[in-house]
Design an enzyme around this catalytic site. Structure first.
Site, PDB file in Angstrom:
ATOM      1  N   ARG A  18       0.833  -1.200   0.000  1.00 21.97           N
ATOM      2  CA  ARG A  18       0.000   0.000   0.000  1.00 21.97           C
ATOM      3  C   ARG A  18       0.875   1.262   0.000  1.00 21.97           C
ATOM      4  O   ARG A  18       1.011   1.930  -1.001  1.00 21.97           O
ATOM      5  CB  ARG A  18      -0.934  -0.021   1.229  1.00 21.97           C
ATOM      6  N   ASP A  19       1.537   1.538   1.112  1.00 24.38           N
ATOM      7  CA  ASP A  19       2.298   2.780   1.197  1.00 24.38           C
ATOM      8  C   ASP A  19       3.455   2.764   0.205  1.00 24.38           C
ATOM      9  O   ASP A  19       3.844   3.803  -0.330  1.00 24.38           O
ATOM     10  CB  ASP A  19       2.820   2.976   2.625  1.00 24.38           C
ATOM     11  N   HIS A 211       5.098   4.605  12.593  1.00 28.43           N
ATOM     12  CA  HIS A 211       5.328   4.480  11.153  1.00 28.43           C
ATOM     13  C   HIS A 211       6.363   5.535  10.767  1.00 28.43           C
ATOM     14  O   HIS A 211       6.094   6.730  10.855  1.00 28.43           O
ATOM     15  CB  HIS A 211       3.976   4.719  10.440  1.00 28.43           C
ATOM     16  N   HIS A 213       9.562   7.073   8.165  1.00 30.22           N
ATOM     17  CA  HIS A 213      10.203   7.158   6.853  1.00 30.22           C
ATOM     18  C   HIS A 213      11.679   7.481   7.067  1.00 30.22           C
ATOM     19  O   HIS A 213      12.043   8.110   8.052  1.00 30.22           O
ATOM     20  CB  HIS A 213       9.527   8.238   6.002  1.00 30.22           C
ATOM     21  N   CYS A 244       9.506   9.137  -2.616  1.00 29.08           N
ATOM     22  CA  CYS A 244       8.666  10.071  -3.362  1.00 29.08           C
ATOM     23  C   CYS A 244       9.193  10.253  -4.782  1.00 29.08           C
ATOM     24  O   CYS A 244      10.352  10.604  -4.967  1.00 29.08           O
ATOM     25  CB  CYS A 244       8.642  11.410  -2.638  1.00 29.08           C
ATOM     26  N   ASN A 253       9.707   4.657   3.111  1.00 29.33           N
ATOM     27  CA  ASN A 253       9.496   3.979   4.385  1.00 29.33           C
ATOM     28  C   ASN A 253      10.778   3.306   4.857  1.00 29.33           C
ATOM     29  O   ASN A 253      11.654   2.975   4.055  1.00 29.33           O
ATOM     30  CB  ASN A 253       8.429   2.890   4.202  1.00 29.33           C
TER      31      ASN A 253
END
Lengths: 307, 307
Positions: A18-19, A211, A213, A244, A253
């Site tokens: 997902r991410d 969570h 990054h 990104c 992540n």
């Protein structure tokens, strides 16, 4: 006493599908299913499979229902699957598709909330009630992820009291679990501990995850800090997927393999096989068609000599 | 008590001009002097300027005497300058050139010692006596850096007792200070703490530093672990210079700017200005002519939005 303290086990959630994939050029549902298979084979206990969000805004997640169908066909056993949603309607779609663990995102920072969800933090937080009704109505479990918990790309640092306030209200309205997201990868260990302590104090015994990054190189150090603060639920993405596309070279992540490496050496159980994660990372790299950010994946395992 | 404890200050040694540049295509002495100027401007307290080693083996350090001359012309004040050596003869050259802080490297692992210094660990360790005589003879200070303290590219994991034995003997023979090097970037926080504790127990009060590489993504987490273990002397390299040219994409030394970012947020004094380090990193990138590994440098400071 030792300088570091370690829990018996850490429960990793793999968020690559997902991410990790949401910012990539969409890959086929068949390709995603191969990645899911490879991730199941790692032994990880939880996998964030997809998101029920606007296919216009996030085309890479347009096949959420098909992914649900694929998972439904896998039979019993295996990891706990979750889907991310951004609205009560998304929660309805996700639960109708069969998901029973739902992640609902609220941005603690007003700027990010308005840009990302087209409504302010308060309105997004109050919607937890409706999302919880949907999720609990099918016997599911609701995790509220608080994005921009530390910093916002528009507003700068997020006042800790804002994040704590969102956490407290989300629990009042039905969240079963919380997760703090360092959405733009700017926090650092001292700030991690401070905010986790503050949110933990209002979490009313609910599990609290984190969570991170690795955008500014702090990702694994932040995970270490979170573990020191007592957190045992951490998100990570195979190969560090999630960089990104508009900031070349910026890491995404934290990489699942790096988190497992950290915890393996400390004798902390994760249930995850490091070699299997590196295998899944190689597949992920082939599927997205570009190098991944994970240093460990690029360098190889411990005993592979450099240069 | 808090989950993390922080010292009042950490003393960073900038190793970019030596460890960072040694594996690069040699750049001119004039270019190096510009980098040294930019690093002085960061406020860092210690800079490893060069190495007095074989110019055939390390052509990038062939101008060590010229670098010494440049530093000699800078006048009083400024950082503490050091030079790395691999033999008593190197120590003679370094002290004659004016250096008073000398780093002498011993590999704890036999395989790396023979490959790197063409003699075994014991012989290299016993040479500490002669190096110390040279360095102390001019009123200087000797730091013994124990390379492959955790792992060796040839022998695999280094038995902790070997590293502890080298440390004990180096102090007996005259080392004023020790530094443990994770030469191939394979260690992790739990192992960092364990070995620093073990070596600290035999260090007889001498300062103990640590030198980490980010090759497998653990670098900043390892630095955090070292600080938790009480270490306040850490090496770092501007921009993360030091990646291995034979392992593309593999990160090198931990980046000075990332270490400063970690410590700034914790209120730990370093004397180093983060913006000045980013400025020096941009210069370093231009001088070496390729992208640097530092995530922070690539992503920009805290408030620069991504994407």
């Amino acid at each position: 006493m030792s300088a570091l303290s370690w829990p018996r086990a850490v429960d990793i959630r793999e968020v690559g599908p997902r991410d990790g994939l949401q910012i990539e050029t969409p890959i086929s549902t068949e390709a995603k299913s191969r990645l899911l298979d490879a991730l199941i084979a790692t032994g990880v206990g939880r996998i964030e499979a997809t998101a029920f969000v606007s296919p216009r805004a996030v085309p890479a997640m347009a096949d959420a229902a098909e992914i649900a169908g694929y998972i439904g066909g896998l039979g019993p056993g295996g990891p706990e699957w979750s889907a991310l949603v951004a609205s009560p309607n998304g929660a309805r779609r996700a639960t109708e598709a069969g998901f029973r663990t739902i992640e609902y995102v609220v941005s603690a920072a007003e700027g990010h909330s308005r840009a990302n969800a087209r409504r302010g933090t308060e309105q997004a937080t109050e919607a937890v009630a409706e999302v919880a009704e949907v999720v609990h109505g099918v016997g599911g479990r609701l995790e509220v992820i608080i994005a921009t918990a530390w910093d916002c790309p528009f507003d700068g640092p997020t006042e800790p009291a804002r994040t704590v306030g969102v956490a407290r209200r989300a629990i009042e309205l039905g969240a079963d679990q919380l997760c703090l997201g360092d959405t733009i990868g700017t926090t650092s260990p001292a700030r991690v501990v401070a905010l986790l302590d503050a949110v933990g104090a209002v979490a009313d015994g609910r599990p609290l995850g984190a969570h991170f990054h690795n955008t500014r190189g702090m990702g694994i150090a932040n995970a270490l800090a979170a573990v020191q603060a007592g957190v045992t639920q951490l998100d990570a993405s195979v190969g560090g997927l999630g960089g990104c596309p508009f900031a070349p070279g910026a890491s995404g992540n934290i990489a699942t393999e790096e988190l497992v490496y950290l915890l393996d050496d400390a004798g902390v159980e994760t249930g995850v096989d490091l070699e299997a994660v590196l295998h899944a990372a190689a597949l992920a790299r082939d599927l997205v068609g570009h190098p991944l950010e994970s240093d460990l994946f690029r360098a190889g395992g411990r005993n592979r000599p450099r240069g």
